[in-house]
Motif scaffolding. Structure first.
Motif, short mmCIF file in Angstrom:
data_model
loop_
_atom_site.label_atom_id
_atom_site.label_comp_id
_atom_site.label_asym_id
_atom_site.label_seq_id
_atom_site.Cartn_x
_atom_site.Cartn_y
_atom_site.Cartn_z
N VAL A 109 61.40 -63.36 -18.22
CA VAL A 109 61.82 -64.56 -19.09
C VAL A 109 61.12 -65.03 -20.18
CG1 VAL A 109 63.73 -65.08 -17.32
CG2 VAL A 109 61.56 -66.62 -17.62
N LEU A 110 59.76 -65.12 -20.01
CA LEU A 110 58.95 -65.51 -21.12
C LEU A 110 58.19 -64.40 -22.07
CD1 LEU A 110 56.41 -68.19 -19.06
CD2 LEU A 110 58.44 -68.38 -20.30
N ASN A 111 58.13 -63.21 -21.48
CA ASN A 111 57.42 -62.06 -22.17
C ASN A 111 58.19 -60.81 -22.48
OD1 ASN A 111 55.18 -63.98 -22.16
ND2 ASN A 111 54.54 -63.30 -20.06
N ASP A 112 59.13 -60.54 -21.91
CA ASP A 112 59.88 -59.35 -22.04
C ASP A 112 59.85 -59.18 -23.60
OD1 ASP A 112 61.99 -57.27 -21.14
OD2 ASP A 112 62.97 -58.15 -22.74
N PRO A 113 59.53 -57.90 -24.09
CA PRO A 113 59.38 -57.76 -25.46
C PRO A 113 60.79 -58.09 -26.39
CG PRO A 113 58.37 -56.05 -24.28
CD PRO A 113 59.26 -56.99 -23.44
N GLU A 114 61.80 -57.90 -25.74
CA GLU A 114 63.11 -58.05 -26.71
C GLU A 114 63.71 -59.24 -26.22
OE1 GLU A 114 65.02 -54.44 -25.68
OE2 GLU A 114 63.40 -53.50 -26.56
N ASN A 115 63.72 -60.12 -25.09
CA ASN A 115 64.54 -61.26 -24.72
C ASN A 115 63.56 -62.45 -24.19
OD1 ASN A 115 66.90 -59.52 -24.55
ND2 ASN A 115 65.89 -58.28 -23.31
N GLY A 116 62.24 -62.30 -24.09
CA GLY A 116 61.53 -63.41 -23.56
C GLY A 116 61.31 -64.49 -24.63
N PHE A 117 61.15 -65.65 -24.05
CA PHE A 117 61.20 -66.95 -24.63
C PHE A 117 60.19 -66.71 -25.79
CE2 PHE A 117 60.83 -71.80 -24.56
CZ PHE A 117 62.01 -71.91 -25.60
N TYR A 118 58.77 -66.51 -25.28
CA TYR A 118 57.92 -66.34 -26.04
C TYR A 118 57.69 -65.18 -27.00
CZ TYR A 118 55.28 -69.94 -23.41
OH TYR A 118 54.86 -71.18 -22.87
N SER A 119 58.20 -64.03 -26.48
CA SER A 119 58.05 -62.62 -27.36
C SER A 119 58.83 -62.95 -28.34
CB SER A 119 58.22 -61.64 -26.33
OG SER A 119 59.04 -61.86 -25.30
N THR A 120 60.13 -63.44 -28.28
CA THR A 120 61.14 -63.24 -29.31
C THR A 120 60.65 -64.30 -30.26
OG1 THR A 120 62.47 -64.86 -28.02
CG2 THR A 120 63.05 -62.55 -27.97
N GLY A 121 59.72 -65.35 -29.97
CA GLY A 121 59.52 -66.37 -30.94
C GLY A 121 60.65 -67.50 -31.04
N LYS A 122 61.50 -67.35 -30.04
CA LYS A 122 62.50 -68.65 -29.89
C LYS A 122 61.82 -70.04 -29.91
CE LYS A 122 66.39 -65.42 -28.46
NZ LYS A 122 66.31 -64.85 -27.23
N LEU A 123 60.79 -69.86 -28.88
CA LEU A 123 60.14 -71.20 -28.58
C LEU A 123 59.50 -71.77 -29.87
CD1 LEU A 123 58.10 -72.74 -26.18
CD2 LEU A 123 56.66 -71.13 -27.43
N LYS A 124 59.90 -72.95 -29.84
CA LYS A 124 59.25 -73.93 -30.85
C LYS A 124 58.48 -75.15 -30.32
CE LYS A 124 62.06 -72.91 -34.89
NZ LYS A 124 62.42 -71.70 -34.21
N ILE A 125 57.14 -75.20 -30.54
CA ILE A 125 56.39 -76.28 -30.03
C ILE A 125 56.08 -77.28 -31.24
CG2 ILE A 125 53.91 -76.81 -29.10
CD1 ILE A 125 53.68 -73.52 -28.59
N GLY A 126 56.36 -78.66 -30.75
CA GLY A 126 56.12 -79.71 -31.52
C GLY A 126 57.27 -80.82 -31.28
N LYS A 127 57.13 -82.06 -32.23
CA LYS A 127 58.22 -82.84 -31.75
C LYS A 127 59.48 -82.57 -32.12
CE LYS A 127 54.88 -86.74 -33.12
NZ LYS A 127 54.17 -87.34 -34.12
N ASP A 128 59.67 -81.69 -32.93
CA ASP A 128 61.36 -81.08 -32.90
C ASP A 128 61.68 -79.86 -32.53
OD1 ASP A 128 61.26 -83.05 -35.01
OD2 ASP A 128 60.52 -81.96 -36.48
N GLY A 129 60.59 -79.67 -31.40
CA GLY A 129 60.69 -78.23 -30.68
C GLY A 129 61.27 -78.45 -29.14
N ASP A 130 60.76 -77.50 -28.50
CA ASP A 130 61.10 -77.20 -27.02
C ASP A 130 60.13 -78.46 -26.10
OD1 ASP A 130 63.31 -75.41 -26.74
OD2 ASP A 130 61.64 -74.31 -27.77
N PHE A 131 58.69 -78.46 -26.57
CA PHE A 131 57.86 -79.29 -25.81
C PHE A 131 56.59 -79.50 -26.95
CE2 PHE A 131 57.05 -75.22 -24.30
CZ PHE A 131 55.58 -74.88 -24.96
N CYS A 132 55.97 -80.83 -26.58
CA CYS A 132 54.74 -80.84 -27.51
C CYS A 132 53.53 -80.51 -26.59
CB CYS A 132 54.64 -82.40 -27.62
SG CYS A 132 55.99 -82.95 -28.75
N THR A 133 52.68 -80.09 -27.51
CA THR A 133 51.30 -79.90 -26.75
C THR A 133 50.58 -80.89 -27.77
OG1 THR A 133 50.80 -78.18 -28.25
CG2 THR A 133 51.57 -77.15 -26.20
N SER A 134 49.11 -81.05 -27.39
CA SER A 134 48.26 -81.79 -27.88
C SER A 134 48.06 -81.59 -29.30
CB SER A 134 46.93 -82.10 -27.29
OG SER A 134 47.01 -82.19 -25.77
#
Ligand code: SAM
Length: 400
Positions: A32-57
């Motif tokens: 679910v995170l890394n599958d090349p065609e469907n993973g959250f990270y591999s597809t680049g669907k994930l967005k980090i930041g205040k307007d994204g899915d979660f904030c990192t430092s």
């Protein structure tokens, strides 16, 4: 246990069926995170930041990078002083997310120690193509520094000297989930259940592998961790970061001399493997909302598991690393001078009140003990025949 909201998308139904009807939770998290065609990270669907899915430092502002850069510069200058004659020092970031930390570290190092930059390169190690594309947009504008993307295998062939940073990446490594029920241990698996023509996901119990049994025995004999702790409820669940031993082994081959800083959600074994933590530490994130239902929205949400500090340190030690120390992020950033940043805001208040208030809020979030301030900084060093003395300013008493 069936959760009717944990609908299974077609691609995952196919993967589970191809594997004989059930997969381990480890495999599920990896897909679910890394599958090349469907993973959250591999597809680049994930967005980090205040307007994204979660904030990192680093996604809050560049202050995190500016403070961390002070420690990185100390380490690089120590390497220089120790007589290591590498032409190039490498700053390696593993799992760079949006690429903002890499970019802001280079900008901060350029300010603090301009002479170092000409002797440095930036190396980004990113598993997922979708994230790499996003990082290129951020890092490609950097000037005055060599930068490149690489992978751990290639770096093993051409090892480097310098500093490796892994900020909030180990928590995204797939984990094994272990279920203790009726005096036995099971490996948690994920399977399909058909309800009204729709497929949902459900947990199933699988036989533990020999690696899981070895982990339980070693934790007890080497680290004194009792599995399971006394007094647990039936079906007490916990996690094992089973990829960490190999990760530390590979990393020890890519760094000749220098330091490794791991920053992540982490806790001591007593808190981690505790009776009251009956469902482990795994949590899912989407649109800034944490969800304990970790089977929901596969491929569309993040999954993260805490590290156990003693196990992590032990995996590093048995793979040739020296442990320099650890502390909470709040302490580390205060030791690197965060309070000075807050005082300096007084000068900007009169010209840009809302800007100053936003920056103040971001700075406080970095040290908030109920949030990012509770993250742990774990530092390791590697030396190859040199008697390296690396100074760890982040472990000193906070300065005011
Ligand atoms: C939660 S994000 C952290 C991003 C960034 N470090 C930050 O602090 O904003 C995790 C990142 O690690 C990457 N990643 C996950 N597993 C990885 C691995 N085994 N090697 C390298 N990168 C990995 C993901 O694709 C993603 O870019």
């Amino acid at each position: 246990m069936i959760d009717p909201t944990a609908r299974c998308p077609k691609w995952l139904i196919d993967r589970i069926r191809d594997s004989g009807g059930s997969i381990s939770f480890y495999k599920y998290m990896d897909l679910v995170l890394n599958d090349p065609e469907n993973g959250f990270y591999s597809t680049g669907k994930l967005k980090i930041g205040k307007d994204g899915d979660f904030c990192t430092s680093p996604s809050l502002s560049n202050d995190f990078a500016r403070l961390l850069a002070i420690q990185i510069v100390d380490w690089l200058l120590d390497l220089e002083k120790s007589g290591i004659e590498d032409e190039l020092f490498s700053l390696v970031e593993i799992g760079p997310g949006e690429g903002t930390l890499s970019r802001d570290l280079i900008l901060a190092i350029t300010d603090i120690a301009p002479t170092l930059i000409s002797k440095m390169e930036l190396v980004l190690v990113e598993l997922n193509v979708g994230m790499r594309k996003r990082q290129k947009k951020v890092v490609n504008n950097l000037e005055g520094i060599k930068f490149r993307w690489s992978n751990i295998e290639d770096l093993t062939l051409r090892p480097v000297t310098g500093v490796i940073i892994a900020n909030e990446v180990l928590d995204a490594f797939p984990v094994e989930r272990l279920v203790f029920a009726e005096n036995k241990v099971f490996r948690q698996g994920v399977s399909l259940r058909k309800i009204n023509d729709e497929y949902s996901l459900e947990f199933v119990d699988l036989r533990p592998t020999s690696a899981i049994m070895r982990f339980l025995q070693d934790s007890n004999s080497l680290l004194n961790i009792e599995f399971p702790p006394k007094g647990i409820c039936d079906r007490w669940v916990t996690e094992w970061h089973c990829d960490l031993p190999t990760w530390f082994e590979q990393l020890s081959k890519i760094l000749i001399n220098g330091s490794l800083l791991v920053v992540d959600y982490a806790m001591e074994s007593k808190r981690y493997y505790n009776v009251i933590r009956e469902d482990g530490t795994l949590i899912s994130y989407r649109n800034q909302k944490a969800n304990p239902n970790i089977l929901k929205d596969p491929g569309l949400s993040d999954l993260t598991a805490h590290l156990c500090i003693e196990s992590t340190v032990n995996y590093a030690l048995i793979n040739g690393w020296k442990f320099m120390g650890e502390t909470r992020q709040g302490q580390a950033l205060l030791a690197l001078g965060l309070s000075k940043f807050i005082y300096s805001l007084q000068n900007t208040f009169s010209q840009d009140l809302s800007g100053a208030l936003n920056r103040r809020e971001s700075l406080l979030r970095l040290v908030d003990p109920m949030g990012l301030g509770e993250f742990r900084w774990l530092a390791f060093q590697k030396d190859n025949g040199f008697d390296l003395m690396l100074s760890n300013r982040f472990l000193e008493e906070p300065i005011s």
